[in-house]
Design an enzyme around this catalytic site. Structure first.
Site, PDB file in Angstrom:
ATOM      1  N   ASP A   1      -9.337 -10.780   0.021  1.00 37.52           N
ATOM      2  CA  ASP A   1      -8.521 -10.199   1.093  1.00 37.52           C
ATOM      3  C   ASP A   1      -8.906 -10.714   2.478  1.00 37.52           C
ATOM      4  O   ASP A   1      -8.091 -10.642   3.409  1.00 37.52           O
ATOM      5  CB  ASP A   1      -8.611  -8.678   1.064  1.00 37.52           C
ATOM      6  CG  ASP A   1      -7.683  -8.065   0.020  1.00 37.52           C
ATOM      7  OD1 ASP A   1      -6.609  -8.641  -0.213  1.00 37.52           O
ATOM      8  OD2 ASP A   1      -8.035  -7.031  -0.563  1.00 37.52           O
TER       9      ASP A   1
ATOM     10  N   HIS B   1       0.849  -1.191   0.000  1.00 33.22           N
ATOM     11  CA  HIS B   1       0.000   0.000   0.000  1.00 33.22           C
ATOM     12  C   HIS B   1       0.888   1.247   0.000  1.00 33.22           C
ATOM     13  O   HIS B   1       0.814   2.099   0.878  1.00 33.22           O
ATOM     14  CB  HIS B   1      -0.938   0.010   1.212  1.00 33.22           C
ATOM     15  CG  HIS B   1      -2.063  -0.958   1.095  1.00 33.22           C
ATOM     16  ND1 HIS B   1      -2.783  -1.398   2.174  1.00 33.22           N
ATOM     17  CD2 HIS B   1      -2.614  -1.584   0.016  1.00 33.22           C
ATOM     18  CE1 HIS B   1      -3.709  -2.246   1.774  1.00 33.22           C
ATOM     19  NE2 HIS B   1      -3.633  -2.373   0.474  1.00 33.22           N
TER      20      HIS B   1
ATOM     21  N   HIS C   1     -11.681  -8.708  -6.875  1.00 38.03           N
ATOM     22  CA  HIS C   1     -11.375  -7.390  -6.313  1.00 38.03           C
ATOM     23  C   HIS C   1     -10.540  -6.641  -7.337  1.00 38.03           C
ATOM     24  O   HIS C   1      -9.646  -7.210  -7.959  1.00 38.03           O
ATOM     25  CB  HIS C   1     -10.623  -7.597  -4.999  1.00 38.03           C
ATOM     26  CG  HIS C   1     -10.188  -6.367  -4.293  1.00 38.03           C
ATOM     27  ND1 HIS C   1     -10.736  -5.123  -4.515  1.00 38.03           N
ATOM     28  CD2 HIS C   1      -9.232  -6.182  -3.336  1.00 38.03           C
ATOM     29  CE1 HIS C   1     -10.142  -4.243  -3.724  1.00 38.03           C
ATOM     30  NE2 HIS C   1      -9.218  -4.856  -3.016  1.00 38.03           N
TER      31      HIS C   1
ATOM     32  N   HIS D   1      -3.763 -13.406  -0.275  1.00 34.34           N
ATOM     33  CA  HIS D   1      -2.408 -13.193   0.249  1.00 34.34           C
ATOM     34  C   HIS D   1      -2.132 -14.239   1.331  1.00 34.34           C
ATOM     35  O   HIS D   1      -3.019 -14.561   2.127  1.00 34.34           O
ATOM     36  CB  HIS D   1      -2.256 -11.805   0.875  1.00 34.34           C
ATOM     37  CG  HIS D   1      -2.474 -10.663  -0.054  1.00 34.34           C
ATOM     38  ND1 HIS D   1      -1.634 -10.380  -1.116  1.00 34.34           N
ATOM     39  CD2 HIS D   1      -3.442  -9.706  -0.090  1.00 34.34           C
ATOM     40  CE1 HIS D   1      -2.086  -9.313  -1.759  1.00 34.34           C
ATOM     41  NE2 HIS D   1      -3.176  -8.883  -1.158  1.00 34.34           N
TER      42      HIS D   1
ATOM     43  N   GLU E   1      -8.428  -4.016  -6.901  1.00 31.06           N
ATOM     44  CA  GLU E   1      -7.161  -3.412  -6.475  1.00 31.06           C
ATOM     45  C   GLU E   1      -6.009  -4.040  -7.252  1.00 31.06           C
ATOM     46  O   GLU E   1      -6.015  -5.232  -7.561  1.00 31.06           O
ATOM     47  CB  GLU E   1      -6.984  -3.609  -4.970  1.00 31.06           C
ATOM     48  CG  GLU E   1      -6.005  -2.653  -4.342  1.00 31.06           C
ATOM     49  CD  GLU E   1      -6.039  -2.728  -2.810  1.00 31.06           C
ATOM     50  OE1 GLU E   1      -5.330  -1.930  -2.178  1.00 31.06           O
ATOM     51  OE2 GLU E   1      -6.763  -3.585  -2.256  1.00 31.06           O
TER      52      GLU E   1
ATOM     53  N   TYR F   1      -2.464  -8.170   9.844  1.00 31.45           N
ATOM     54  CA  TYR F   1      -3.231  -7.900   8.628  1.00 31.45           C
ATOM     55  C   TYR F   1      -4.651  -7.461   8.968  1.00 31.45           C
ATOM     56  O   TYR F   1      -5.164  -6.480   8.423  1.00 31.45           O
ATOM     57  CB  TYR F   1      -3.247  -9.171   7.772  1.00 31.45           C
ATOM     58  CG  TYR F   1      -3.859  -9.024   6.410  1.00 31.45           C
ATOM     59  CD1 TYR F   1      -3.079  -8.691   5.306  1.00 31.45           C
ATOM     60  CD2 TYR F   1      -5.215  -9.258   6.207  1.00 31.45           C
ATOM     61  CE1 TYR F   1      -3.640  -8.582   4.039  1.00 31.45           C
ATOM     62  CE2 TYR F   1      -5.776  -9.143   4.942  1.00 31.45           C
ATOM     63  CZ  TYR F   1      -4.989  -8.808   3.867  1.00 31.45           C
ATOM     64  OH  TYR F   1      -5.552  -8.701   2.626  1.00 31.45           O
TER      65      TYR F   1
ATOM     66  N   ASP G   1      -3.079  -5.140  -6.756  1.00 27.38           N
ATOM     67  CA  ASP G   1      -2.322  -6.311  -6.334  1.00 27.38           C
ATOM     68  C   ASP G   1      -3.037  -7.604  -6.727  1.00 27.38           C
ATOM     69  O   ASP G   1      -2.446  -8.683  -6.675  1.00 27.38           O
ATOM     70  CB  ASP G   1      -2.042  -6.290  -4.837  1.00 27.38           C
ATOM     71  CG  ASP G   1      -3.277  -6.085  -3.995  1.00 27.38           C
ATOM     72  OD1 ASP G   1      -4.109  -5.247  -4.357  1.00 27.38           O
ATOM     73  OD2 ASP G   1      -3.417  -6.748  -2.945  1.00 27.38           O
TER      74      ASP G   1
ATOM     75  N   HIS H   1     -11.951  -5.294   1.650  1.00 30.57           N
ATOM     76  CA  HIS H   1     -11.970  -3.981   2.284  1.00 30.57           C
ATOM     77  C   HIS H   1     -12.236  -2.849   1.300  1.00 30.57           C
ATOM     78  O   HIS H   1     -12.000  -1.673   1.627  1.00 30.57           O
ATOM     79  CB  HIS H   1     -10.648  -3.739   3.021  1.00 30.57           C
ATOM     80  CG  HIS H   1      -9.443  -3.707   2.096  1.00 30.57           C
ATOM     81  ND1 HIS H   1      -8.636  -2.605   2.010  1.00 30.57           N
ATOM     82  CD2 HIS H   1      -8.925  -4.602   1.236  1.00 30.57           C
ATOM     83  CE1 HIS H   1      -7.650  -2.825   1.144  1.00 30.57           C
ATOM     84  NE2 HIS H   1      -7.811  -4.040   0.669  1.00 30.57           N
TER      85      HIS H   1
END
Length: 462
Positions: A166, A23, A79, A227, A81, A194, A83, A147
């Site tokens: 996530d 991030h 998701h 992750h 995002e 996390y 990553d 999130h």
């Protein structure tokens, strides 16, 4: 590249052993991380997620070694995002017409990040299914604000695997992939870190989503997050931990966090810690100097604590910048049910303690009345104020909230627990048909947060 998960399911992701921050530089990585993507090969072939943008070309080349890309029937984007979606651009250059299944919010996210490329999006919502043949289906469930607004999870029937994105993950590199192959102490530490630093602001939604998953009555044998480790040995253990962590979690712990210029505030910090231990020997007491400590590790300790003491000297009518940034992060994480106290030294004006109390109150802490405010270096008269502060932090008596809540200014306002949006009756929500002057209690039952889309039940009065 390919690693076997179960039956016709393989891991095809990327392990980042050298990664140090995430991030941007906002999240510290101490034990590596991974971006987990999964390949399902039934009558239909499905790719679930991709990897972070810096690895996109390597990911596509590695995937080509495992499968003819033209045989991929569907891509699932749990998701948007980067990553998780970062290799989509390179992959879609190879197979441009492949359907992408995702939430409506994910379409906006992906097009916002990568531009409108004409990708073949198929929008899904909770309960929608996708048939893969061989008697197996994918079942989709929205995970909004866990999130990001676009998040979802995907469940594979037959093999009973929950691809949780996530949720239930960690920034933790494990070459062998599975939780039973990982160091259990490190795994717990990274899973907690996390949760605290990424998911804790959304704890009300975590608790609600866990109940929704339970209500679906889906047998879950494996939880495969995006992750860290794949939970195959007693996967319910991480679900149980999330249920506990989402409920205003705390242990018998108090921490002292501070920064100092000429060691006066440091002396107060250490004397406060000594007094806490003296009054309650069984309580765990820890000290962190914010300019030197890892902020994510400190926040994990805040999460575990029932109370904190925060100190800074007065600098330019305020507090040290190291403390200022940390306090803003503290507010973002939305801790619940914890006490706080303030302390610090000063040379002439001495505003830091009052300002610290204000910020701690704004961050949702119950600020005790007692404080320690020392002119120049602390003396015995200053140290004599510490026992009362320690007693109140430890909960030996009812604390007195700081006098700086500004409740009159917040009357009638409600704040969204997941995203922080504030509904102000004076302004209403004209974009969604709510006129200015409409009290929160009179909002339509189907009104949703205009930012993240959750219902009224997840708002709290300010």
């Amino acid at each position: 590249m390919r690693k076997h998960v179960k039956n016709n399911v393989s891991w095809v992701g990327w392990i980042d052993w050298e990664l140090e921050t995430f991030h941007g530089d906002d999240y510290s990585i101490r034990n590596g991380s991974s971006q987990n993507a999964y390949l399902i090969e039934e009558e239909k072939t499905v790719l679930i997620d991709t990897v972070w943008t810096p690895h996109r070309f390597d990911f596509v080349e590695n995937l080509k070694k495992e499968i003819d890309l033209s045989k991929i029937d569907y891509i699932i984007a749990n998701h948007g995002e980067c990553d998780h979606s970062g290799a989509l651009t390179a992959l879609m250059d190879e197979i441009p017409n492949t359907p992408i299944y995702c939430t409506a919010a994910a379409v906006k996210s992906l097009e916002g990040q990568y531009g409108k490329r004409g990708w073949n999006f198929h929008v899904v919502k909770t309960g929608d299914t996708l048939d893969l043949g061989n008697g197996k289906q994918l079942v989709f469930m929205e995970m909004s604000m866990l999130h990001w607004p676009d998040s979802m999870a995907t469940y594979l029937t037959g093999d009973n695997i929950l691809f949780s994105n996530d949720a239930f993950g960690q920034h933790f590199a494990v070459e062998e992939l599975f939780n039973d192959k990982a160091d259990p102490c490190l795994l717990y530490k990274e899973a907690l870190k996390y949760y605290v630093n990424i998911l804790n602001p959304f704890s009300p939604l975590v608790a609600k989503k866990l109940m929704e998953i339970a209500d679906l009555n889906l047998p879950i044998e494996i939880i495969a997050p995006s992750h860290g480790v794949i939970w195959r040995e007693r996967p319910e253990q991480i679900v149980e931990l999330y249920a506990k962590w989402a409920n205003a979690y705390q242990e018998d712990q108090v921490i002292v966090v501070y920064d100092t210029m000429w060691e006066g505030t440091a002396k107060l910090a250490h004397r406060i810690a000594q007094e806490l231990h003296s009054q309650s020997p069984d309580t765990v007491v820890k000290i962190f100097q914010l300019a030197k400590a890892d902020k994510n590790e400190v926040m994990t300790e805040v999460f575990k604590s029932k109370a904190i003491a925060v100190g800074s000297p007065t600098v330019s009518n305020s507090y040290l910048s190291s403390v200022a940034g940390w306090l803003e992060f503290l507010k973002q994480l939305k801790f619940k049910g914890k006490k706080a106290a303030a302390f610090g030294c000063y040379g002439w004006s001495g505003e830091s303690v009052k300002l610290l109390q204000e910020k701690l109150s704004e961050a949702g802490f119950e600020v005790v009345e007692e404080s320690v405010r020392s002119l120049w270096n602390p003396e015995e008269s200053d140290f004599s104020e510490i026992p009362a502060l320690a007693k109140n932090l430890l909960g030996a008596e009812d604390s007195v909230p700081g006098a700086l809540d500004n409740e009159s200014e917040k009357m009638g306002q409600y704040q969204c627990g997941p995203c922080g949006y504030i509904y102000d009756p004076k302004k209403g929500d004209p974009d969604n048909g709510v006129a200015p002057g409409t009290p929160f209690e009179q909002l339509p039952e189907d009104w949703r947060c205009p930012v993240c889309g959750v219902g009224k039940e997840l708002f709290e009065k300010r």
